[in-house]
Write a protein that holds these residues in place. Structure first.
Motif, PDB file in Angstrom:
ATOM      1  N   LEU A   1      -8.905   5.231   3.413  1.00  0.00           N
ATOM      2  CA  LEU A   1      -8.404   4.151   2.551  1.00  0.00           C
ATOM      3  C   LEU A   1      -9.446   3.843   1.480  1.00  0.00           C
ATOM      4  O   LEU A   1     -10.639   3.820   1.770  1.00  0.00           O
TER       5      LEU A   1
ATOM      6  N   ARG B   1       2.802  -1.512   8.436  1.00  0.00           N
ATOM      7  CA  ARG B   1       2.357  -1.089   9.777  1.00  0.00           C
ATOM      8  C   ARG B   1       1.268  -1.999  10.353  1.00  0.00           C
ATOM      9  O   ARG B   1       0.683  -1.707  11.384  1.00  0.00           O
ATOM     10  N   PHE B   2       1.019  -3.086   9.627  1.00  0.00           N
ATOM     11  CA  PHE B   2      -0.029  -4.043   9.982  1.00  0.00           C
ATOM     12  C   PHE B   2       0.101  -4.550  11.424  1.00  0.00           C
ATOM     13  O   PHE B   2       1.191  -4.850  11.895  1.00  0.00           O
TER      14      PHE B   2
ATOM     15  N   ASN C   1       0.836  -1.211   0.000  1.00  0.00           N
ATOM     16  CA  ASN C   1       0.000   0.000   0.000  1.00  0.00           C
ATOM     17  C   ASN C   1       0.873   1.265   0.000  1.00  0.00           C
ATOM     18  O   ASN C   1       2.104   1.179   0.084  1.00  0.00           O
TER      19      ASN C   1
ATOM     20  N   GLY D   1       0.856  -7.492   6.582  1.00  0.00           N
ATOM     21  CA  GLY D   1      -0.463  -8.093   6.363  1.00  0.00           C
ATOM     22  C   GLY D   1      -1.353  -7.084   5.669  1.00  0.00           C
ATOM     23  O   GLY D   1      -0.931  -5.957   5.363  1.00  0.00           O
ATOM     24  N   ILE D   2      -2.596  -7.487   5.429  1.00  0.00           N
ATOM     25  CA  ILE D   2      -3.529  -6.601   4.732  1.00  0.00           C
ATOM     26  C   ILE D   2      -4.497  -5.957   5.732  1.00  0.00           C
ATOM     27  O   ILE D   2      -4.739  -6.499   6.813  1.00  0.00           O
ATOM     28  N   CYS D   3      -5.049  -4.814   5.337  1.00  0.00           N
ATOM     29  CA  CYS D   3      -5.961  -4.063   6.216  1.00  0.00           C
ATOM     30  C   CYS D   3      -7.116  -4.927   6.706  1.00  0.00           C
ATOM     31  O   CYS D   3      -7.531  -4.814   7.855  1.00  0.00           O
TER      32      CYS D   3
ATOM     33  N   LEU E   1      -7.983  -1.264  11.088  1.00  0.00           N
ATOM     34  CA  LEU E   1      -8.932  -0.920  10.020  1.00  0.00           C
ATOM     35  C   LEU E   1     -10.235  -0.408  10.628  1.00  0.00           C
ATOM     36  O   LEU E   1     -10.811  -1.027  11.521  1.00  0.00           O
TER      37      LEU E   1
ATOM     38  N   CYS F   1       0.811  -4.152   4.081  1.00  0.00           N
ATOM     39  CA  CYS F   1       1.197  -2.940   4.806  1.00  0.00           C
ATOM     40  C   CYS F   1       2.285  -3.255   5.838  1.00  0.00           C
ATOM     41  O   CYS F   1       2.210  -4.264   6.549  1.00  0.00           O
TER      42      CYS F   1
ATOM     43  N   LEU G   1      -4.559   3.922  12.714  1.00  0.00           N
ATOM     44  CA  LEU G   1      -3.188   4.171  13.170  1.00  0.00           C
ATOM     45  C   LEU G   1      -2.592   5.394  12.479  1.00  0.00           C
ATOM     46  O   LEU G   1      -2.005   6.272  13.110  1.00  0.00           O
TER      47      LEU G   1
ATOM     48  N   PHE H   1       1.680   3.429   2.078  1.00  0.00           N
ATOM     49  CA  PHE H   1       2.526   3.713   3.244  1.00  0.00           C
ATOM     50  C   PHE H   1       3.758   2.802   3.274  1.00  0.00           C
ATOM     51  O   PHE H   1       4.626   2.962   4.119  1.00  0.00           O
TER      52      PHE H   1
ATOM     53  N   CYS I   1      -7.679   4.187   8.139  1.00  0.00           N
ATOM     54  CA  CYS I   1      -6.662   3.561   8.988  1.00  0.00           C
ATOM     55  C   CYS I   1      -6.634   4.326  10.316  1.00  0.00           C
ATOM     56  O   CYS I   1      -6.347   5.523  10.343  1.00  0.00           O
TER      57      CYS I   1
HETATM   58  S1  SF4 Z   1      -1.961  -0.026   9.789  1.00  0.00           S
HETATM   59 FE1  SF4 Z   1      -3.493  -1.583   9.376  1.00  0.00          FE
HETATM   60  S2  SF4 Z   1      -5.369  -0.471   8.780  1.00  0.00           S
HETATM   61 FE2  SF4 Z   1      -3.635   0.952   8.672  1.00  0.00          FE
HETATM   62  S3  SF4 Z   1      -3.007   0.883   6.528  1.00  0.00           S
HETATM   63 FE3  SF4 Z   1      -1.743  -0.598   7.648  1.00  0.00          FE
HETATM   64  S4  SF4 Z   1      -2.824  -2.567   7.502  1.00  0.00           S
HETATM   65 FE4  SF4 Z   1      -4.255  -0.945   6.899  1.00  0.00          FE
END
Ligand code: SF4
Length: 190
Positions: free
Chosen positions: A176, A187-188, A47, A148-150, A156, A185, A171, A49, A169
Motif C-alpha cells: 500500500l 474490506r476494513f 481505495n 473504514g481506513i487502513c 494494516l 476500504c 488480508l 480494492f 495489507c
Molecule cells: S483490508 Fe484493511 S489494511 Fe487491507 S486495504 Fe482494506 S482497510 Fe487497508
C-alpha cells in the motif's frame, strides 16, 4: 458551579441525522443529482480494492441495481471510466476522470469538511472513533459491511526499515502507498 448538560443518546442520533441533512442541502450543484455527487465522492475516497459497484452499493446502503444505474450514467457523462480489475481480471473497477476531478474541486461538501476543521485534532479523533463505533453497531444490526481506513484496520502492516516505513495489507497481501492508508476500504476490519 452549574453542571454541564449531559447529551442523551436520542440527541446524539438526531444530530447525526441533522448533520446529514445539512450536508446534502446543496445537492443539485454542478448539474448533478444528490446520488451522483455521492458516487463521485465515494470514488474519490475509496481505495483501489473498493472502487466497484458492489462496494458503492454497500457504502450507501442501496441496491446493486440502483448503484449500477447511477454509475452507468456517470460513465456516459464522462465522469467515470470502467477498467478491468488487475487483481482478478473479472471485476470492474471505476476511476474518476479529469472533468469529475475538476467538478470535485467545487464540491459543496467542502463546507462540511471546513466545519470539522474547527474542532481540535483530539476532539476530531474522538468524534471519528465514536461515529465509527456507532456505524459498526448499526452495520452489525443490519448485516451490512463496515467501511473504514487502513490506519484503523487490524490488517494494516507497517514495515519499518532503517529510516523509512512502508505499508501492506495483510488480508489482501498487497503493498500500500502511504496515501492509500487514508482511503476508505470495503474490506476494513476495525
Ligand atoms: S483490508 Fe484493511 S489494511 Fe487491507 S486495504 Fe482494506 S482497510 Fe487497508
Amino acid at each position: 458551579m452549574p453542571k454541564s448538560p449531559k447529551a442523551t443518546d436520542r440527541e446524539l442520533a438526531e444530530l447525526v441525522l441533522q448533520l446529514g441533512r445539512v450536508a446534502y442541502a446543496d445537492c443539485g450543484a454542478g448539474g448533478l443529482t444528490h446520488g451522483q455527487w455521492a458516487a463521485l465522492r465515494f470514488f474519490s475516497r475509496a481505495n483501489r480494492f473498493s472502487r466497484t459497484v458492489s462496494a458503492f452499493a454497500d457504502y450507501h446502503a442501496t441496491t446493486r441495481s440502483s448503484a449500477s444505474q447511477k454509475i452507468s450514467t456517470l460513465v456516459e457523462q464522462g465522469y467515470l471510466t470502467r477498467h478491468r480489475s488487475q487483481r482478478d481480471g473479472r471485476s470492474t473497477r471505476f476511476e474518476l476522470t479529469r472533468p469529475s476531478l475538476k467538478l470535485l474541486q467545487d464540491d459543496p461538501f467542502k463546507s462540511v469538511v471546513a466545519a470539522s476543521q474547527q474542532l481540535t485534532p483530539s476532539t476530531r479523533d474522538k468524534t471519528v472513533q465514536c461515529l465509527q463505533q456507532m456505524l459498526g453497531e448499526l452495520s452489525t444490526l443490519r448485516g451490512c459491511g463496515v467501511f473504514g481506513i487502513c490506519d484503523l484496520c487490524q490488517h494494516l502492516q507497517i514495515i519499518e526499515a532503517q529510516s523509512s516505513e512502508s505499508f501492506a495489507c495483510g488480508l489482501l497481501h498487497e503493498p500500500l502507498e502511504r496515501e492509500e492508508t487514508h482511503m476508505i476500504c470495503a474490506r476494513f476490519v476495525p
